[in-house]
Design an enzyme around this catalytic site. Sequence first.
Site, PDB file in Angstrom:
ATOM      1  N   LYS A 209      91.884  86.203  55.079  1.00  0.00           N
ATOM      2  CA  LYS A 209      91.176  85.081  54.456  1.00  0.00           C
ATOM      3  C   LYS A 209      91.333  83.816  55.298  1.00  0.00           C
ATOM      4  O   LYS A 209      90.350  83.143  55.627  1.00  0.00           O
ATOM      5  CB  LYS A 209      91.750  84.855  53.052  1.00  0.00           C
ATOM      6  CG  LYS A 209      91.053  83.805  52.220  1.00  0.00           C
ATOM      7  CD  LYS A 209      91.865  83.539  50.962  1.00  0.00           C
ATOM      8  CE  LYS A 209      91.138  83.603  49.644  1.00  0.00           C
ATOM      9  NZ  LYS A 209      89.860  84.197  49.505  1.00  0.00           N
TER      10      LYS A 209
ATOM     11  N   ARG B 222      96.342  80.315  47.434  1.00  0.00           N
ATOM     12  CA  ARG B 222      96.022  81.757  47.384  1.00  0.00           C
ATOM     13  C   ARG B 222      96.805  82.516  48.446  1.00  0.00           C
ATOM     14  O   ARG B 222      97.104  81.989  49.510  1.00  0.00           O
ATOM     15  CB  ARG B 222      94.533  81.991  47.661  1.00  0.00           C
ATOM     16  CG  ARG B 222      93.585  81.629  46.547  1.00  0.00           C
ATOM     17  CD  ARG B 222      92.185  82.109  46.939  1.00  0.00           C
ATOM     18  NE  ARG B 222      91.262  82.075  45.817  1.00  0.00           N
ATOM     19  CZ  ARG B 222      90.444  81.053  45.544  1.00  0.00           C
ATOM     20  NH1 ARG B 222      90.460  79.957  46.307  1.00  0.00           N
ATOM     21  NH2 ARG B 222      89.637  81.107  44.503  1.00  0.00           N
TER      22      ARG B 222
ATOM     23  N   SER C 104      87.165 132.300  68.869  1.00  0.00           N
ATOM     24  CA  SER C 104      86.583 131.418  67.873  1.00  0.00           C
ATOM     25  C   SER C 104      87.606 131.253  66.758  1.00  0.00           C
ATOM     26  O   SER C 104      88.014 132.231  66.134  1.00  0.00           O
ATOM     27  CB  SER C 104      85.287 132.012  67.331  1.00  0.00           C
ATOM     28  OG  SER C 104      84.755 131.151  66.349  1.00  0.00           O
TER      29      SER C 104
ATOM     30  N   GLY D  55      93.613  91.634  44.345  1.00  0.00           N
ATOM     31  CA  GLY D  55      94.214  91.487  43.024  1.00  0.00           C
ATOM     32  C   GLY D  55      95.694  91.777  42.952  1.00  0.00           C
ATOM     33  O   GLY D  55      96.278  91.757  41.870  1.00  0.00           O
TER      34      GLY D  55
ATOM     35  N   CYS E  26      84.791 128.276  63.981  1.00  0.00           N
ATOM     36  CA  CYS E  26      83.724 128.640  63.060  1.00  0.00           C
ATOM     37  C   CYS E  26      84.162 128.556  61.615  1.00  0.00           C
ATOM     38  O   CYS E  26      83.477 128.989  60.718  1.00  0.00           O
ATOM     39  CB  CYS E  26      83.170 130.025  63.396  1.00  0.00           C
ATOM     40  SG  CYS E  26      84.396 131.322  63.228  1.00  0.00           S
TER      41      CYS E  26
ATOM     42  N   HIS F  15      83.952 130.752  47.490  1.00  0.00           N
ATOM     43  CA  HIS F  15      82.766 131.466  47.957  1.00  0.00           C
ATOM     44  C   HIS F  15      81.501 130.679  47.643  1.00  0.00           C
ATOM     45  O   HIS F  15      80.630 130.490  48.490  1.00  0.00           O
ATOM     46  CB  HIS F  15      82.700 132.849  47.307  1.00  0.00           C
ATOM     47  CG  HIS F  15      81.490 133.640  47.690  1.00  0.00           C
ATOM     48  ND1 HIS F  15      80.345 133.637  46.927  1.00  0.00           N
ATOM     49  CD2 HIS F  15      81.245 134.414  48.774  1.00  0.00           C
ATOM     50  CE1 HIS F  15      79.444 134.406  47.521  1.00  0.00           C
ATOM     51  NE2 HIS F  15      79.970 134.892  48.641  1.00  0.00           N
TER      52      HIS F  15
ATOM     53  N   ARG G 289      83.056  88.227  54.810  1.00  0.00           N
ATOM     54  CA  ARG G 289      83.713  89.441  55.319  1.00  0.00           C
ATOM     55  C   ARG G 289      82.623  90.495  55.568  1.00  0.00           C
ATOM     56  O   ARG G 289      81.502  90.358  55.071  1.00  0.00           O
ATOM     57  CB  ARG G 289      84.757  89.952  54.343  1.00  0.00           C
ATOM     58  CG  ARG G 289      84.214  90.234  52.989  1.00  0.00           C
ATOM     59  CD  ARG G 289      85.307  90.517  51.974  1.00  0.00           C
ATOM     60  NE  ARG G 289      84.742  90.453  50.628  1.00  0.00           N
ATOM     61  CZ  ARG G 289      85.478  90.385  49.523  1.00  0.00           C
ATOM     62  NH1 ARG G 289      86.787  90.324  49.584  1.00  0.00           N
ATOM     63  NH2 ARG G 289      84.897  90.351  48.346  1.00  0.00           N
TER      64      ARG G 289
ATOM     65  N   TYR H 101      82.914 124.268  71.694  1.00  0.00           N
ATOM     66  CA  TYR H 101      81.936 123.958  70.658  1.00  0.00           C
ATOM     67  C   TYR H 101      82.565 124.034  69.268  1.00  0.00           C
ATOM     68  O   TYR H 101      83.636 124.616  69.098  1.00  0.00           O
ATOM     69  CB  TYR H 101      80.734 124.925  70.736  1.00  0.00           C
ATOM     70  CG  TYR H 101      81.070 126.346  70.367  1.00  0.00           C
ATOM     71  CD1 TYR H 101      81.055 126.770  69.050  1.00  0.00           C
ATOM     72  CD2 TYR H 101      81.422 127.268  71.353  1.00  0.00           C
ATOM     73  CE1 TYR H 101      81.391 128.069  68.707  1.00  0.00           C
ATOM     74  CE2 TYR H 101      81.766 128.567  71.021  1.00  0.00           C
ATOM     75  CZ  TYR H 101      81.744 128.962  69.696  1.00  0.00           C
ATOM     76  OH  TYR H 101      82.092 130.241  69.337  1.00  0.00           O
TER      77      TYR H 101
ATOM     78  N   MET I 210      98.243  90.191  44.611  1.00  0.00           N
ATOM     79  CA  MET I 210      99.155  89.039  44.666  1.00  0.00           C
ATOM     80  C   MET I 210      98.590  87.889  43.829  1.00  0.00           C
ATOM     81  O   MET I 210      97.533  87.983  43.222  1.00  0.00           O
ATOM     82  CB  MET I 210      99.377  88.648  46.119  1.00  0.00           C
ATOM     83  CG  MET I 210     100.272  89.672  46.832  1.00  0.00           C
ATOM     84  SD  MET I 210     100.561  89.281  48.552  1.00  0.00           S
ATOM     85  CE  MET I 210      98.959  89.550  49.276  1.00  0.00           C
TER      86      MET I 210
END
Lengths: 904, 904
Positions: free
Chosen positions: B27, B97, B793, B106, B860, B469, B347, B880, B108
Site C-alpha cells: 500500500k 493503516r 513414456s 482484513g 502420458c 475412470h 493495484r 513431449y 491487521m
Amino acid sequence: MSKKYVYFFGAGKAEGRADMKDLLGGKGANLAEMTNLGIPVPAGFTISTEVCTYYYQHNGQYPEGLAEQVDTALKNVEKVMNSRFGDPENPLLVSVRSGARVSMPGMMDTVLNLGLNDQTVQGLIKKTSNPRFGYDCYRRFVAMYGDVVLGMKPESEDDIDPFEAILEAKKKARGVQLDTELTADDLKELVAEYKQLILERTGQPFPEDPRDQLWGAIGAVFRSWNNERAIVYRQIHNIPDEWGTAVNVQSMVYGNMGEDSGTGVAFTRNPATGEKELYGEFLINAQGEDVVAGIRTPITISKLGELMPDVYRELQTIADKLERHYRDMQDMEFTIQQGRLWMLQTRVGKRTGLAAFRIAVDMVEEGLIDEKEALLRVEPDQLNQLLRPVFDAGEKEQAVRSGRLLTRGLNAGPGAATGRVVFNASDAVAWKEKGERVILVRIETSPEDIKGMHAAEGILTARGGMTSHAALVGRQMGKVCVVGAGEIEIDYKARQFRVGNHTIKEGDWISLDGTTGEVIEGKLQTRPSEVIQVLIEKSLKPEASKIFHVYQKMMSWADQYRRLGVRTNADQPDQARVAIAFGAEGIGLCRTEHMFFGGNRILAMREMILADTVEERKAALDKLLPMQRQDFIEIFRVMRDRPVTIRTLDPPLHEFLPHTDQEIQELAEQLGISEHKIRARLEALREFNPMLGHRGCRLGITFPEITEMQARAILEAACEVKKEGLDVKPEIMIPLVSEVRELEAQEEVVRRVAKEVFERYGFQVNYLVGTMIEIPRAAVTAARIAQAAEFFSFGTNDLTQTTFGMSRDDAGKFLPFYLEHKILPYDPFARIDFEGVGKLMEWGIQQGRQTRPKLKVGICGEHGGEPASVEFCHQLGMNYVSCSPFRVPIARLAAAQAVLKASA
Amino acid sequence: MSKKYVYFFGAGKAEGRADMKDLLGGKGANLAEMTNLGIPVPAGFTISTEVCTYYYQHNGQYPEGLAEQVDTALKNVEKVMNSRFGDPENPLLVSVRSGARVSMPGMMDTVLNLGLNDQTVQGLIKKTSNPRFGYDCYRRFVAMYGDVVLGMKPESEDDIDPFEAILEAKKKARGVQLDTELTADDLKELVAEYKQLILERTGQPFPEDPRDQLWGAIGAVFRSWNNERAIVYRQIHNIPDEWGTAVNVQSMVYGNMGEDSGTGVAFTRNPATGEKELYGEFLINAQGEDVVAGIRTPITISKLGELMPDVYRELQTIADKLERHYRDMQDMEFTIQQGRLWMLQTRVGKRTGLAAFRIAVDMVEEGLIDEKEALLRVEPDQLNQLLRPVFDAGEKEQAVRSGRLLTRGLNAGPGAATGRVVFNASDAVAWKEKGERVILVRIETSPEDIKGMHAAEGILTARGGMTSHAALVGRQMGKVCVVGAGEIEIDYKARQFRVGNHTIKEGDWISLDGTTGEVIEGKLQTRPSEVIQVLIEKSLKPEASKIFHVYQKMMSWADQYRRLGVRTNADQPDQARVAIAFGAEGIGLCRTEHMFFGGNRILAMREMILADTVEERKAALDKLLPMQRQDFIEIFRVMRDRPVTIRTLDPPLHEFLPHTDQEIQELAEQLGISEHKIRARLEALREFNPMLGHRGCRLGITFPEITEMQARAILEAACEVKKEGLDVKPEIMIPLVSEVRELEAQEEVVRRVAKEVFERYGFQVNYLVGTMIEIPRAAVTAARIAQAAEFFSFGTNDLTQTTFGMSRDDAGKFLPFYLEHKILPYDPFARIDFEGVGKLMEWGIQQGRQTRPKLKVGICGEHGGEPASVEFCHQLGMNYVSCSPFRVPIARLAAAQAVLKASA
C-alpha cells in the site's frame, strides 16, 4: 614345441592337479589328484578344455601337436596298464568321457569299451576266459559308438533306438525276455548285424582301427558340448559357452569279471545323519550301470569287509586319505576287478542338512577344518532340519506307497504335523480344548483365524503363496503349514474337502509334511526335534543330544562372527519366549492388530469401527486400552531389557468386521444396532485395492485417537514393567509412511501421550519413535523422513509389492510363469530383489544416514530370515534383521556367513 | 544521524517508490508511486517495516529518531493539506493503516478519523457545517480506538461488542431502528458514554491529545502483525514472520460530505470480458464502507460522466496513466470530497480467464507489453474458459436462487451440459439415437460404459475422484463431467436418484456445470465456445470471433517459444481430429482396450477370455484382428505423418466380463456355454488388488497371442495406410513393465510379427517399440530397460499410485483429509509429486539416457495437461507431454511458460 594339451595320469604320478579344474575339468583334475595321492586309479589322460575351445574356433580342427601328445600319453597308459591298444592278445580298452569345470550330469556323451574290434575281442575273451562277456562288451561298444559318434538316432520321435530294435528282434527270435538270456553266439551275431546297419545307414563300414575309434570318440565328446540339451543346461545354470569340456581317456576296468569283481559307491561319512562311518553299497560281479539300473539290490558296504576284507581295508584307508586330503566328506565310485580295487571318481558328497551340520561340527572337533569353514559349509536354511518335528521316514514312505498321498502344496511351514481336520478357527479352538490335535483346513486364512491357527498342529490352505497370510503367520507361530494346495476343493457347508477321488470329512486324520508340502491321508507318528526338546520343552538334557550339541556349537560360532543383530517378529509372549530361546536379541516387529481378535476385544474393536463420533470411538478405545496394555506388559516382561519394536495399527478396518450374514446378525444383536448400519459401514469401508488403501498411518492420521490409545497402552505398560525393575526399551513404529509429515503428525500424538503418562507415573521410560520404510516414496524421501524418524525398519513385503506394482495375493496368476520362464530369476517375495527393491533400500539407508548418521536401521519383512537377503542386509550396513522365531537361528547363521563371505 | 524510517508522500512528491514494497509494504509503495506520478493522493507518510522488526526485537521499543521523523513528516502533511493536527479550528484528521509486502486483507488493524477530540470535532463541524457528520465521525473514532488500540473486546464469546451495546441501548432509548435516525446530540452523548466506558474498563481516560492517539494507533497496528488470525494467515500463505508490516498514516478524505462527494472503485478494463473500457461503480455521498456493506445499490461508473463530467474525465486520465505506468489492468479506489477527486489505492486487478487472455493479447497489440510477458500473464488452466460450452450466467444464477441447485461434486470435466437423466450406458445410447440429449448418472463408471459416456452430454457420478475412470475418460472425450457427488443416492432399480428431499427420475432434466461442479435441477441453455465453433464445428469464421483471435494469437506465441512437444491421449478418430485442431503433434497414448467394447467386439473379447486352450483363444483373437486393424487404419489416416503411440492391452481381463446375473445369463446363451463356467472364470479372475494384479504386459507375457494379434493389427494397418501414401509412424508401447526381460519378451513377439507382416506386404514401416515407465522398479532399473526400449513414456497415474502405495480409487477416504491438514501440499494425482514421483522420473530419465543417449521420453499420465507438471517435464528434459485433447492448448501454453520462466 607345441603347447601342452594332454595330461597323463597313472601309476602314482599325474601331470594334473585338483586345482586345474579350469583346464582339465572336474573329473580330470580329480583323477589326477587321486593318482598323485597314490590311490589306485586306472591310468589314462585328459585332453584339456583348451582343445575344445580351439576345436570350436577352428571349425572342428585340432591344434598342432595334439595327435603326437595323445600318442605319447597312450603309450604311457599302455606301459602302466601292461597292455596295448589294438593288441589282439592283450588289448588296452578305454573309456572316453567328457568333463567340464562344473558337473553337467548326463548332458554330454561317453563311449565305453573303446578299442574292441573283431581281433581284440578275442584277446579280451582270452584274458577273461569268458566269450559271453567279451561279445557283450563288444556289442555294447558298437551300439554306443553308432549312437554317439556316428549319430545313429531313432529316425523319428515315435521310433525306438535302431540298435535297440535289432536287439529286441533278436530276443524275439530266440524266444527270450532278458538280455542276459542271450548267448555269446547271439551277441556275436548282434555285433555283425549292428555293423551291417551302420554300413547301410552311414555308407561307411564300422571303423575297426582302434585309433580311428579313439579320434572318432574324442570328436564326438567335443561336439556334445554343443548339443541342444547341454546348451540349455548351460543357459539355465549360467555356464559360459567358452569354457568348453575336457576329454578323459581312461583304461577300462571291469567289475563284472566274476565273483572276485564288483562295483560300488561309498561315502566317507553317513550322508543322511553325518555319522563318521564308511557308508555305501556295492554289487558283486556287476558294472556301474547295474547299480544305477536298480535291477539287483545292492549290498551295504560293511558286508564288503566280510566278503573281501583286504579290499575293504584298502577302501577304508583310501576313504580316510581322501577325506583328509579334501577336508570334506567324499562320495567315491570304485570297481573291484578280479580282486583289485580301482577308484574311478571322488567328489564332495551331497548330504542332508542334518548331516551337513554334524559333519561340519565334527570336522572342527577333529581338527580338519576351522570354525569359519564350518560356518560356510552349511546352508542356513538346512537348519530347519534340526528344528522341525519330523515324521518317521519309513512310516511316511509306506503311507505314500500305499496311495495315501493326497496332494502336494507349497512347503510354507516346515515340519511334520498330524491331526484331525477342522474347517474353521472356532472349531479348531473347541476341539483343541477337548484335547484333540487338529489340522485347520481353509481356502485361505485371515487375521480372524489367528486363534484357530494357534490351536492347530498344522494349517492347510487351498490358495495363497509362500508369503500368504497363512504362510506368514504359520511361520511366525512355528506351525507346520502347507499352502496353495490348489487341487483340494473345500466345501465348508458339507464340512469336507475333496482331492481327486478322495473325500476327507471333518474329524478325519490327515498329516502334513511342511518340509516337502505333502498332504497325506491318515495319522503318522511325529516327534519334536531334539533341539526343541532341549531348548523349548526342556524335556531333554543338552548333554544327552548330539544334535543339540551340533546346533549349539554352530550357533556359538555364528554369534562370534556376525555383526548384524537378529530380532524376531512376535506379538505373543509365548512366541517371544521361543524366539529368545532361539537367540533373538529383541522384537523387530510386534504387530498390534493380532491382539484385537480375542474374545471381547474384537467386539470393542468393532464398536470402535462402527462409532459415529469421535466420542463413541474413544469410548470403545477406552475398553481396548487395558487389554492392549496387559498384552504389552506381558511381552515386556518376557523381553526384559531387549528392545521391542511395536507397530501401530496397520490393516484396513474392514478386516475387523464380520462378513457373513450370520456374523453380521450376531454382531448387530451384541451391539444393539441395526444390521443395516453394519452393512452400510462395510460398504463404506469396501476398497478396490485394500493394499493401497486406508490403512497404516493413514488410519492413525484420520483417527488419531487410535494411535493415542495404542501409544498410551505401550507407554503405560512400559512404566508398569519398569516399576518391576526391568529396563524396558519400547520402540514405537509408524507404518506405511510415505511422507515425513505423516510421521510428524503421528509422532506428535505419541510424544504428547508420553508426556502425560510420564507425568502421571513420575518417571520416564526411554523410548524411540521410528517408521517402516515400505513404500517407494519413503525410500526416495528418506533424507526428510529421517528428520523425524529415530529408526527405520524396512517392510520389504509391502516394499516389494509397491516397487513391483505386484500384489502378493494376486501374483499367483503370473509369478510362477515368470519364474518358470526366467523373466524373474527368483521370487522377490522370498528373496529381496537386489536390483530394484534393494536399490531403493540402499538409497533409503544412505539418504537416511546422511540426515541422521547414527540412524538405526533394520528389516522386518519376511526376507529378514532368508539367508541371501540377510547377507544383502549385512552388505547394506543395517543394524539388525528381524524374522519369525523359528528363523532366528537361520538368520544368525546367515549373518555370520555374510561376514565371512565379505572377507573371503 | 539516525536511519530513515519515515517516508513522506503528498503534493506530487513522495520519498518512496513502487519498487520499495519490502520496506514500505504494498500500500505504502503504491501510494508513493501514485503521488510521484502526479496523481492526487491525500498526503501522508509510511513508517517502514524495519520499525516493525525493530519493535518486535526490542520488546515494543521504537528506534531512536523515529519520533522526530514522524513529527517532521506530520508537519509536511499539515503543510500540504493546509490544516493542523489537533487544531480546533482546522484540524488534520488521519487514518492509520497496516500494509505488508503482500496483501493480507482484513488480517491487521486500522484506525480512521484519528485526531478528533472534544475541541477538534468543533473544527470539523465548522468546516463541514454538519454537526451530525462531525459527531458521527467522532463516536466512530472513539469506538474504533477503544477496540483496536485499547483492546476493548467483548467480555465473552456470547457477548456483543461493548460499544455496540451502548449504541443499541441508545437506539432503544430513542425508539429508533437505524443508526442514521440518531441525532447529532444523540451521537454526542454516545461519545461521552463511550469515553466513560473506556475509563471504567481501562482505568485511564480516553487520550484527548491527538499525538497520544497517533502513537497509540501506530503501536496497535504493529502489534496486530502478531494477532492470532494474522499468524494463521501467514502460516497458510507461507509468509515469513520476519517481514513485518509498515504503517501508513494518511490524511482523511470524506466521500460523505454531500452531493458533490462520493466514493467508488474502478477497473481500467472490464475484468469479466477484458474489454478496454473504464469499468466500475460508485456511490454519491457515501464512504468506502457503505459500498462494501451493500445497503445502497451502487451506480455504474459511466453515470459519473453525466453527474460529474470533470471528475470523470480526470478519473479516465488517471486510469490511462496508471495502466500505462504499471503495464497491467488496474483496480483503483477513489473518493470525491466536495468535488475533488482523490485516489486512495491502485493495484493489479483480478480478472476472469477470458479477460486475462483478452487483456494480454490486446496489450501486446497496443504495444504495452511483449509476447513473452503476455504468455506469462495468463494461467494456462484458464484457457478452459475459452474452450468450454457455457451456461447463460443469468439463467443459472436464477436457477440457483430458486433452489434448483441439487448438490456440488468435483469439477472433473469443465463446461456446461444439460440433458435428461439416464442410469446406464445402453439407455444413453438408445435415447441419443432417438435424438434426446442425455446426462449419464452412475455410481461410478467402468470401461463398459464408454459408449454411453460418448452418447451423453455430460456424466455425473456419486463416487470417484478427479482421476477416476469417469473423470479421465470424460476429460479425454471433452465431456462435461461432475464426479464424486457423494450426496446423491442412486437407486438403479427404481431408476431414480435422491439428493436431500429432491427425487430425480429417469428422463428428468438436469444441468451440470463441470467448471464449478454444480448439479442443477432442470434445463439450462448452453452454447459452445467461439473457439470450438471456429476450430471444430467450423460454424463461425475465424475473423468473426474476437475470442478466437485471442486464442489464436496466444497459441502462436506459445508455439514460438515452447520446446516440449505436445501430443494427445486419444483412441478414437474423432478425438484425434479434435486434438489436431487443438494443435496436437501426435498421439502419446492410444489405449487399445476401449476398442474392445463395441457390439461384436466385446463378445469376441469375452470368447477369448473364456477360452480353455491357446487354440480357442487364437480363434477368438482372429475375430478381433480385423476390427482392431480397422480402428488403427482410421486413426492413422487422421494422424497422417504424426507419431502414434499405441499401448497394448492393459486392464485385467475381468474388466471385460459381465457381472450381473442377467448379463451373465445373456452371455452364456450367446456363447452357448454354461453360466457356471462364466462364474467360475469370474471367480478365477477375481483379484484382491486389481491395480497390482494380472494386467499390463503380464497379460501379454502369459498370453503372448494377445500381443501378437495387437501387433499384427497395428502393423497391418500401418502397411495399409502407407500404401495410401501416408508416412505413418506407429510406436508400440508395452505397459506395466518392471523388469527389462518382460519388455524383451514382448518386443520379441512384436518384432517377429513385424517381420512376417512386412514380408507379406513387401515393404517396411518404420516403427518403434518402447515402454511405459509406471512402476517404481521400472524407474529404478531404467538403465537396463533402456537397453530394450526405444522410448519411455511415463505413466504418472500408476507411478503415483505405486510410489505412494495409494490407490486412486480408494484415496477418497483419506486424501481430502491430508490436503486439508497440509500433510500433502497438493493432490499428487492432479500435479506430479516432484519430490517423490518426480525424483524417480528424474532418475529414470537420467539412467535411461545413460544407456541410450537419444532415448525419446514423454509422459502420458493425466499430469501431462497440468501446467505445473508440464513445467516439471520441461525441466526434466522430456521430449513431449501427452494429454487429453481439450488440454492440448493448455499444455502448449504451459510448455512455453516453462521456457520463459527458466530464462527469467
